[in-house]
Design a protein around this motif. Structure first.
Motif, short mmCIF file in Angstrom:
data_model
loop_
_atom_site.label_atom_id
_atom_site.label_comp_id
_atom_site.label_asym_id
_atom_site.label_seq_id
_atom_site.Cartn_x
_atom_site.Cartn_y
_atom_site.Cartn_z
N GLU A 209 0.85 -1.18 -0.20
CA GLU A 209 0.11 0.17 -0.27
C GLU A 209 0.70 1.14 0.06
O GLU A 209 0.47 2.11 -0.55
N LYS A 210 1.89 1.17 0.71
CA LYS A 210 2.66 2.32 0.70
C LYS A 210 3.27 2.77 -0.64
O LYS A 210 3.66 3.96 -0.93
N LYS B 56 2.12 1.91 -3.45
CA LYS B 56 0.97 2.30 -4.24
C LYS B 56 0.74 3.81 -4.34
O LYS B 56 0.61 4.45 -5.19
N GLN B 57 0.69 4.16 -2.81
CA GLN B 57 0.67 5.67 -2.58
C GLN B 57 1.81 6.45 -3.31
O GLN B 57 1.62 7.52 -3.73
N ASN C 73 -3.98 -2.87 -10.09
CA ASN C 73 -3.23 -4.17 -9.77
C ASN C 73 -3.78 -5.15 -10.77
O ASN C 73 -4.81 -5.41 -10.88
N GLY D 279 -11.55 -0.48 -6.78
CA GLY D 279 -10.50 -1.07 -5.90
C GLY D 279 -10.67 -2.71 -5.59
O GLY D 279 -9.93 -3.34 -4.89
N LYS E 228 -7.16 -11.00 -0.88
CA LYS E 228 -5.40 -10.82 -0.60
C LYS E 228 -4.83 -11.78 -1.23
O LYS E 228 -5.14 -13.21 -1.39
#
Length: 435
Positions: free
Chosen positions: A233-234, A236-237, A249, A266, A331
């Protein structure tokens, strides 16, 4: 001009027929979709039992009885000459032939009949339309590896040209090369970026360092699609901030095609049209939605080569509430072989090390990328690319975190490198066990 579709047709891949079939499948109502999957699954098993001697021997019978008795295929079961695995009447000259990257440690050559391969591309065309990308007209900035032999390199570049792809070679990710990447974006009207997660993250870090936003340099850019490697996630940001476009993704594998694709909400929508996806436990029993297990895939339309209850080597979870027609991947955990075995018998997912070290390492700001290698039961090596060596304080923080989350009495070596070794396809394997 639909150059992409024309190139498929010239190579005798019936894309129009495949698109029509995809539309027919998508029209099947939810309440009878289970019957469609059951019928097509049984049909593909019976086809290969009738036409494939190798699969009959692997199956252990000439007749289909129940789906639960269909054996699960491992990659090692496919590591034999392709001629022995093809179903009649197919030959190498009448199929699409491909090779897996071997990122799982089990590379092999596979085959798809031409209709099956066309159906895969029909699905890519369909999904890319979700994000306003047209494979017939949208220009792609492609962050992938490329064959290094003369003919393989030439063929790949020709395919790039007719498929509206411009290659950004991930084998060289030096700052000098990144600067050249920027110039290409300034000069070309790219619609989207597509490629390996680790390479795209590294380019985003370069943009961060230069305080640049890619969309300012290339205003036509709409979206970035990452594939083949886990996206945190980090990260992606980071990409969305310094590319200035949304990140999508994609999850696929060359031997089965598109597995899942993220929609605008999403949600990671699983391909239920040409694939049947199961989540199995260690005893090959189907797990309920919401529980994590091995991802096992059946290619419903590949008549050239059986890919039936094929354990792809990944683990994941389906979202509670998923349906047979619209399964959602909650996931994607990682590869089943990416585990660390410790001297005391403890088994730790390799991803644990990555989570532990990633947040600590990135606090330094100068770390570009890193990998973790287990060299012995009690020894791990962290190889990293950085502008400077770790300080003693950073080293101690890493050691403390590993002791807390992984185990005690472990030896941790740290080695700073100018560049990290990628596999032959250009992927970066972020955890590897050598024992």
């Amino acid at each position: 001009m639909n150059w992409f579709k024309i190139s498929l047709q010239l190579n005798r891949f019936p894309i129009n027929r495949a698109q029509e079939k995809l539309w027919q499948i998508q029209k099947i109502p939810e309440d009878v979709y289970g019957a469609y999957l059951e019928e097509q699954s049984r049909h593909i098993v019976e086809y290969h039992l009738q036409h494939n001697e190798h699969y009959r021997q692997f199956y252990g019978s000439n007749n289909f009885t129940s789906w639960e008795e269909v054996p699960v295929m491992q990659k090692k079961d496919l590591q034999r000459p392709l001629d022995q695995r093809l179903s009649k009447p197919y030959t190498k000259s009448t199929c699409y032939i491909g090779k897996t990257s071997g990122s799982s440690g089990h590379p092999f050559i596979f085959a798809k009949d031409r209709f099956c391969h066309a159906l895969t591309w029909a699905e890519f065309i369909d999904r890319y339309q979700w994000i306003d990308i047209d494979l017939n007209s949208s220009l792609q900035a492609r962050f992938y590896g490329i064959p290094l032999d003369f003919y393989g390199n030439l063929l790949e570049r020709f395919k790039d040209r007719v498929s509206l792809r411009r290659r950004f070679n991930v084998f060289d990710l030096s700052e000098k090369k990144m600067l050249a990447f920027l110039e290409r974006f300034r000069k070309s009207p790219f619609d989207y970026v597509n490629g390996y997660t680790s390479a795209i993250v590294l380019f985003a870090k370069y943009l961060q360092k230069k305080n640049l936003k890619l969309k300012d340099l290339c205003p036509t850019l709409k979206v970035c699609i990452v594939t083949s490697e886990k996206l945190f996630e980090k990260d992606k940001q980071l990409i969305e901030t310094f590319f200035g476009v949304p990140v999508v993704n994609e999850y696929g594998a060359s031997e089965v095609g598109l597995i899942a694709f993220e929609n605008s909400n999403g949600e990671w929508i699983v391909n239920s049209e040409s694939l049947f996806i199961e989540i199995l436990d260690e005893n090959n029993q189907i797990l309920p939605n919401g529980e994590e297990g091995r991802i096992v895939i059946t290619s419903l339309y590949n008549k050239a080569h059986p890919m039936i209850r094929y354990d792809i080597g990944d683990t994941g979870t389906l979202m509670p509430g998923s349906t047979l027609k619209r399964p959602i991947l909650k996931k994607l955990t990682g590869r089943t072989n990416d585990v660390a075995k410790l001297a005391d018998g403890k088994v730790v997912p390799g991803l644990t090390f990555y989570y532990v070290t990633k947040s600590i390492i990135e606090d330094a700001g100068s770390i570009k990328e890193f990998v973790i290698v287990q060299t012995a039961l009690d020894t791990f090596k962290i190889e990293y690319v950085s502008e400077q060596e770790f300080t003693p304080v950073q080293v101690q923080r890493i050691l403390t975190a590993i002791e807390t989350f992984v185990g005690k009495n472990l030896q941790v070596e740290l080695e700073r490198k100018n560049i990290l070794q990628r596999n032959i396809s250009g992927k970066l394997k972020q955890f590897t066990s050598l024992i």
